[in-house]
Write an enzyme that holds these catalytic residues in place. Structure first.
Site, short mmCIF file in Angstrom:
data_model
loop_
_atom_site.label_atom_id
_atom_site.label_comp_id
_atom_site.label_asym_id
_atom_site.label_seq_id
_atom_site.Cartn_x
_atom_site.Cartn_y
_atom_site.Cartn_z
N CYS B 146 18.24 58.17 -12.88
CA CYS B 146 17.91 60.04 -12.35
C CYS B 146 16.81 59.68 -11.37
CB CYS B 146 18.17 60.36 -13.35
SG CYS B 146 19.32 60.56 -13.85
N HIS B 276 11.80 67.87 -14.11
CA HIS B 276 13.36 67.72 -14.05
C HIS B 276 14.17 68.84 -14.44
CE1 HIS B 276 15.83 64.50 -14.21
NE2 HIS B 276 16.46 63.84 -15.42
N HIS B 310 22.44 68.56 -12.25
CA HIS B 310 22.06 67.28 -12.17
C HIS B 310 22.44 66.38 -11.57
CE1 HIS B 310 19.86 64.00 -13.04
NE2 HIS B 310 20.08 64.14 -13.81
#
Lengths: 205, 382
Positions: B146, B276, B310
């Site tokens: 990620c 994040h 996400h």
């Protein structure tokens, strides 16, 4: 400010053989990768129980790294060794396993222990945990070994003091074919760090 | 060392097919998340930001033959094309191409896929994009969980610094597939309601699919009105666990510290943090601890997962692009889904769209494998 960089050591794992600096340190007789890598692990006396939970790609990368880093008298606290690894098949070996576990609704059993390995950079995490590397890490995908790319990236990290040493290379696992070639770059060493030498070492065995 | 900038950009998402449209929607407080009940993707309802296959195909058929390309390829090509057209840079060997993705065309592994399994190799994805546009250099694929989207910016900067390229185009994307949904669901991390990063009543992750693209350049003549300069960047591993973040936020702490050191700035110079914020308890708590250790607890901060979900390998680049537009508009976007602080240490979550003069912003990301990446950007004075 440009320092001369060298390749201090290198390792190969392919065709049932583990070599360090061109010298064979283990030769297995089992063509099956999981059996071969387990025998290599035992022979090299790598005592690390987490090894057995890893997928094939991580086992390959972990052992190839361990054969080099065990000679580095590393600190138990932390070490600034960047990791730059690459391959062709990404994590496809484990991806196929995960895909199989969700293919039909009758046998739907995805497992987090498998899913976590469906990323190629997990092997960087495994190496970092074992050797306490709080360092730069990146995983690249190419269709072949790309020495120029690794050379430039390692050079950038070392010349800008982003790492003290860089462990670079290629770790590929696909179906039952596998190949690892890792090398450690730092200021000390006999072999000059350049694209020609990296390619020469890659093709040595 | 030559300065490096981020310039022309595109966001191709459920909120719109270009950055301006997406930013406009966000300014009006619109989210791209929806609830889905689709057994062929997941046996239970889930909330995500998805792009309709039909709509993408229709859009793609305006520029080429969609039947030859996978859905992800169509998204990446549509996104990158807009950036290439806007920047009008001639593709020669001094122009690089980076592709950031975690799973690429993973959906071709499905039995019903009409594409050959060889399409699942990420180098094939690179080759498809290179050939479509006629890039003269080989595509570099970054696949680092990620953090990939933010790391791709670092990689571009580093290759420009090594004088390998003058310009690098990055395109990033991932799909919300049965593969990804089943995996995150096996971690019991998915939410069937819109996610609530950093909130006391957080309920887990939403996934999302976007393509995001950008020009990274050392040339000041190729900058647009939202261009920013890269002041410093770093990636650090937690050296702790492969699927859970460090309790002390070690890797995130170190990566931000190193990026700020290279940028020669102090915590008080940062005007905005684009964090994040996946809306899992472990991630959000880890970030709160790291930002406090860095004395960034009072800097306005958001997670954009409440707008896009996400988006995996694209998330870092997508959120950087939103940050660039924030800085240009001097507007902080609210951290959608947040109401009441649900982490143990104080952080300054943005609760509504707020005007503020912005100059320097920090983008961070963390991912599986223990990786963390941070980059400091500054507004350009064009």
């Amino acid at each position: 400010m440009t320092n001369k960089l060298h390749i201090k050591s290198y390792s190969h794992i392919k065709r049932q053989t583990v070599s360090v600096n061109g010298n064979v340190v283990f030769k297995g007789d089992d063509a099956d990768f999981p059996n071969f890598i387990k025998s290599a692990y035992k022979h090299l006396k790598t005592s690390y129980s987490k090894f057995f939970k890893m997928d094939n790609l991580s086992k390959l990368a972990f052992l190839a790294a361990d054969t080099l880093l065990m000679h580095e008298s590393l600190s138990e606290e932390e070490n600034n060794i960047a990791l730059i690894l690459s391959n062709k098949a990404s994590s496809l070996d484990t991806d196929r396993k995960h895909q199989k576990s969700i293919e039909n609704q009758e046998e739907y059993f995805p497992s987090p222990a498998v899913f976590v390995y469906t990323l190629p950079n997990i092997c960087l995490g495994e190496i970092s945990i074992k050797h306490k590397l709080y360092s730069e890490n990146s995983f690249f995908i190419f269709d072949r070994f790309n020495a120029e790319h690794l050379y430039l990236y390692a050079n950038n990290l070392l010349q800008n003091n982003k790492a003290e040493k860089v462990l670079c290379g290629w770790v590929d696992f696909d179906e039952n074919s596998y190949e690892a070639f890792l090398y450690l770059v730092e200021s000390k060493g006999e072999i000059v760090h350049n694209t020609e030498e990296i390619n020469r070492l890659y093709n040595l065995l | 060392m030559a300065k490096t900038y981020l310039s022309y950009n595109n966001i191709f998402s459920s909120l719109g097919f270009d950055s301006e449209t997406v930013i406009e929607k966000m300014s009006n407080d619109v989210s791209g998340l929806d609830r889905y009940d689709n057994n062929s993707l997941l046996p239970q309802p889930f909330c995500a930001s998805l792009l309709s296959t039909e709509v993408v195909r229709e859009e793609f058929n305006k520029i080429s033959d969609a039947s030859k390309y996978t859905k992800l390829e169509q998204m990446l090509i549509l996104s990158l094309k807009k950036v290439l057209d806007a920047s009008s840079i001639t593709l020669n060997e001094r122009v690089g191409l980076i592709i950031s993705t975690t799973k690429g065309n993973i959906d071709v592994l499905e039995q019903e896929s009409s594409f050959h399994e060889s399409r699942s190799y990420l180098s094939e994805l690179g080759k498809t994009l290179k050939d479509f546009f006629g890039f003269k250099s080989e595509a570099i694929v970054v696949s680092n969980a990620c953090v990939s989207g933010v790391l791709a910016i670092s990689v571009a900067k580093r290759f420009i610094a090594e004088n390998r390229y003058d310009h690098v185009f990055i395109t990033s994307g991932d799909l919300v597939t049965k593969f990804i949904l089943s995996g995150f669901n096996s971690f019991q991390a998915l939410s069937s309601e819109p996610c609530k990063p950093y909130d006391k009543n957080r309920i887990g992750i939403n996934l999302g699919e976007v393509a995001a693209s950008i020009l990274v350049t050392s040339s000041k003549i190729h900058l647009n009105s939202e261009a920013v300069e890269i002041l410093g960047d770093a990636t650090c591993n937690d050296a702790n666990h492969i699927s859970g973040p460090s309790r002390t936020g070690e890797g995130l702490y170190r990566s931000v510290k190193a990026a700020m050191k290279e940028a020669s700035i102090k915590a008080s110079d940062v005007d905005y943090v684009s964090a994040h914020g996946t809306a899992t308890a472990f991630n959000d708590e880890m970030e709160a601890i790291a930002f406090n250790r860095l004395q960034l607890e009072n800097v306005p901060l958001n997670s954009l997962k409440g707008y896009f979900g996400h988006t995996l390998g694209a998330s870092g680049l997508l959120e950087t692009i939103v940050g660039m537009h924030s800085v240009k508009k001097n507007l902080l976007f609210s951290s959608k889904g947040f109401t009441e602080l649900g982490v143990s240490q104080n952080i300054n979550i943005i609760t509504s769209n707020t005007p503020k003069t912005l100059n320097v912003f920090l983008k961070t990301a963390s991912g599986f494998g223990g990786c963390n990446t941070a980059i400091v950007f500054q507004k350009t004075t064009n």
